[in-house]
Write an enzyme that holds these catalytic residues in place. Structure first.
Site, PDB file in Angstrom:
ATOM      1  N   GLY A  11       1.013  -1.187  -0.007  1.00 40.53           N
ATOM      2  CA  GLY A  11       0.026   0.066  -0.162  1.00 40.53           C
ATOM      3  C   GLY A  11       0.868   1.368   0.014  1.00 40.53           C
ATOM      4  O   GLY A  11       1.913   1.117   0.878  1.00 40.53           O
ATOM      5  N   ARG A  72       1.621  -5.135  -5.939  1.00 42.06           N
ATOM      6  CA  ARG A  72       1.477  -6.560  -5.042  1.00 42.06           C
ATOM      7  C   ARG A  72       1.886  -7.565  -5.814  1.00 42.06           C
ATOM      8  O   ARG A  72       1.745  -7.608  -7.299  1.00 42.06           O
ATOM      9  CB  ARG A  72      -0.013  -6.656  -4.323  1.00 42.06           C
ATOM     10  N   ASP A 103       4.242  -3.999   6.422  1.00 39.47           N
ATOM     11  CA  ASP A 103       4.552  -5.394   7.002  1.00 39.47           C
ATOM     12  C   ASP A 103       4.640  -6.729   6.192  1.00 39.47           C
ATOM     13  O   ASP A 103       5.666  -7.522   6.159  1.00 39.47           O
ATOM     14  CB  ASP A 103       3.968  -5.646   8.383  1.00 39.47           C
ATOM     15  N   THR A 126       3.259   3.598   5.895  1.00 38.30           N
ATOM     16  CA  THR A 126       1.978   3.289   5.671  1.00 38.30           C
ATOM     17  C   THR A 126       1.096   4.424   6.563  1.00 38.30           C
ATOM     18  O   THR A 126       1.647   4.646   7.521  1.00 38.30           O
ATOM     19  CB  THR A 126       1.637   1.738   6.346  1.00 38.30           C
ATOM     20  N   ASP A 128      -1.517   3.784   8.250  1.00 37.15           N
ATOM     21  CA  ASP A 128      -2.193   2.820   9.476  1.00 37.15           C
ATOM     22  C   ASP A 128      -1.382   3.006  10.769  1.00 37.15           C
ATOM     23  O   ASP A 128      -2.017   2.580  11.714  1.00 37.15           O
ATOM     24  CB  ASP A 128      -2.468   1.580   9.053  1.00 37.15           C
ATOM     25  N   ASP A 130       0.469   0.827  11.841  1.00 34.63           N
ATOM     26  CA  ASP A 130       0.500  -0.491  12.471  1.00 34.63           C
ATOM     27  C   ASP A 130       1.600  -1.215  12.548  1.00 34.63           C
ATOM     28  O   ASP A 130       1.594  -2.622  12.542  1.00 34.63           O
ATOM     29  CB  ASP A 130      -0.762  -1.263  11.757  1.00 34.63           C
ATOM     30  N   ARG A 172      -6.892  -0.440   9.255  1.00 37.93           N
ATOM     31  CA  ARG A 172      -6.785  -1.961   9.399  1.00 37.93           C
ATOM     32  C   ARG A 172      -7.035  -2.209  10.663  1.00 37.93           C
ATOM     33  O   ARG A 172      -8.074  -2.251  11.244  1.00 37.93           O
ATOM     34  CB  ARG A 172      -5.394  -2.404   8.659  1.00 37.93           C
TER      35      ARG A 172
HETATM   36  P1  ADP Z   1       2.330  -4.073   2.587  1.00 34.29           P
HETATM   37  O1  ADP Z   1       3.845  -4.054   2.570  1.00 34.29           O
HETATM   38  O2  ADP Z   1       1.751  -2.704   2.533  1.00 34.29           O
HETATM   39  O3  ADP Z   1       1.902  -4.870   4.040  1.00 34.29           O
HETATM   40  P2  ADP Z   1       1.230  -6.121   1.213  1.00 34.29           P
HETATM   41  O4  ADP Z   1       0.845  -7.175   2.332  1.00 34.29           O
HETATM   42  O5  ADP Z   1       0.341  -6.432   0.012  1.00 34.29           O
HETATM   43  O6  ADP Z   1       1.559  -4.776   1.375  1.00 34.29           O
HETATM   44  O7  ADP Z   1       2.883  -7.021   0.738  1.00 34.29           O
HETATM   45  C1  ADP Z   1       3.487  -6.622  -0.335  1.00 34.29           C
HETATM   46  C2  ADP Z   1       4.302  -7.453  -1.256  1.00 34.29           C
HETATM   47  O8  ADP Z   1       4.984  -8.050  -0.296  1.00 34.29           O
HETATM   48  C3  ADP Z   1       3.319  -8.544  -1.562  1.00 34.29           C
HETATM   49  O9  ADP Z   1       2.723  -8.429  -2.840  1.00 34.29           O
HETATM   50  C4  ADP Z   1       4.365  -9.672  -1.853  1.00 34.29           C
HETATM   51  O10 ADP Z   1       4.865  -9.523  -3.032  1.00 34.29           O
HETATM   52  C5  ADP Z   1       5.433  -9.316  -0.946  1.00 34.29           C
HETATM   53  N1  ADP Z   1       4.965 -10.351   0.504  1.00 34.29           N
HETATM   54  C6  ADP Z   1       4.204 -10.005   1.518  1.00 34.29           C
HETATM   55  N2  ADP Z   1       4.275 -10.896   2.237  1.00 34.29           N
HETATM   56  C7  ADP Z   1       5.080 -11.947   1.909  1.00 34.29           C
HETATM   57  C8  ADP Z   1       5.598 -13.388   2.105  1.00 34.29           C
HETATM   58  N3  ADP Z   1       5.088 -13.976   3.300  1.00 34.29           N
HETATM   59  N4  ADP Z   1       6.775 -13.860   1.525  1.00 34.29           N
HETATM   60  C9  ADP Z   1       7.199 -13.354   0.270  1.00 34.29           C
HETATM   61  N5  ADP Z   1       6.684 -12.121  -0.014  1.00 34.29           N
HETATM   62  C10 ADP Z   1       5.660 -11.534   0.638  1.00 34.29           C
END
Ligand code: ADP
Length: 324
Positions: A11, A72, A103, A126, A128, A130, A172
């Site tokens: 995000g 993503r 995260d 972010t 949030d 969080d 969130r």
């Molecule tokens: P944010 O960073 O805002 O929390 P996301 O949760 O969508 O956003 O995570 C962003 C990207 O990080 C995902 O699209 C993926 O490519 C990578 N990612 C997230 N979790 C994992 C994981 N457990 N293993 C590998 N890559 C991950």
């Protein structure tokens, strides 16, 4: 370390551009090469890279969103995807990276670090707020200002019509935006996931507020609140149990993620970018830069992704006093 990659992932949030600028300029200052990676892990897998110098980041400190785009990427969740990304980085001579994200992005970076022994540092971006290990994430302060501004406007129309408004804000699973913006905008009630006071109390409080002669009421609802009802269901519930109110709903939505970053976010982003690059050059890895008591600190990524910064209990008390 000779060449540092920088990217935004997950995000987006206001202040990400200021952080990119800071990473690029710090590399230029310390005479380390810097390469932008577009569209987060997706661009890393595809080798979507661009060399950056100090002039590549002119006039972006004031811009919302992220000039590097965010994405993503499901492929990065697989070993094959990460291996491909690693090959692309090696081919380009990139030997460390700074990831600006939340995260999820940090989890990906941590796994990548473990698998390929690749140096990584995270900057929390972010709205949030969080993430554990920092009192403020990039974009949180800007989002608060945006939300307070929106609530002020809604209050104008609410008080002209003696209305009750339920306003849903982002966040969130945590209530940082709701609590801070709620206090800042003078909301009558604030519903946050950290403290579920129940619907009876809400009705009591609204009754009291009406009796005491308030012409309008604003209730801020965090998107993750635990009443078990969304804002539209809350409206129905109050209309049914407390017919004295004309109730309206407003879901602020993605406007909260946009806009020019506040001065606080720009300054924080500038500081975090310097710290991130310097830490990599000092041989540190698998850490997230954060701020605590106005000092920059480093937290292991595995800790940062596990918890949340706790809600400010003192501020909850203040909000209760303010709504009498
Ligand atoms: P944010 O960073 O805002 O929390 P996301 O949760 O969508 O956003 O995570 C962003 C990207 O990080 C995902 O699209 C993926 O490519 C990578 N990612 C997230 N979790 C994992 C994981 N457990 N293993 C590998 N890559 C991950």
């Amino acid at each position: 370390i000779k060449k540092i990659g920088v990217f935004t992932s997950g995000g987006d949030s206001p202040g990400m551009n200021a952080a990119i600028r800071s990473v690029v300029r710090t590399c230029a200052y310390l005479k380390v090469d810097c390469v932008a990676i577009y569209r987060g892990y997706q661009g890393m897998i595809e080798g979507d890279f661009k060399p950056m110098d100090a002039r590549s980041v002119n006039n972006i400190i004031n811009k919302g969103g992220t000039i590097l785009k965010s994405a993503r990427c499901d492929d990065f969740r697989t070993y094959e995807g990460r291996k491909r990304a690693h090959e692309q980085l090696l081919n380009a001579g990139i030997d460390a990276f700074v990831v600006i994200g939340g995260d999820g992005s940090f989890t990906g970076a941590m796994i990548f670090n473990q698998e390929f022994n690749f140096p990584v540092i995270g900057i929390p971006g972010t709205i949030d707020n969080d993430i554990f290990g920092t009192t403020f994430t990039l974009g949180f302060d800007t989002a608060l200002n945006t939300v307070v501004d929106a609530i002020d406007k809604i209050r104008d129309t609410a008080s002209s019509h003696n209305r009750l408004f339920f306003i849903e804000v982002m966040g969130r699973d945590v209530g940082h935006i709701a609590l801070n913006a709620g206090v800042g905008a003078g909301a009558e009630e604030i519903l946050i996931p950290e403290e579920n006071l129940g619907l009876d109390r809400l009705l009591e409080s609204l009754k009291r507020s009406k009796k005491s002669g308030k012409s309008s009421s604003i209730v801020i609802v965090a998107e993750g609140d635990k009443t078990g009802k969304n804002v539209f269901e809350l409206k129905e519930y109050v209309e049914e149990h407390l017919p004295i109110y004309d109730v309206r709903v407003s879901v602020l939505g993605h406007m909260q993620r946009g806009g020019s970053p506040s001065c606080y976010d720009r300054v924080l982003a500038s500081r975090m970018g310097v710290k991130a690059v310097e830490s990599l050059l000092e041989g540190k890895t698998n850490l997230m830069v954060g701020v605590q008591d106005n000092r920059l600190i480093l937290t292991p990524i595995n800790k940062a992704i596990k918890g949340h910064t706790k809600i400010d209990k003192e501020l909850i008390r203040v909000s209760e006093i303010m709504t009498t």
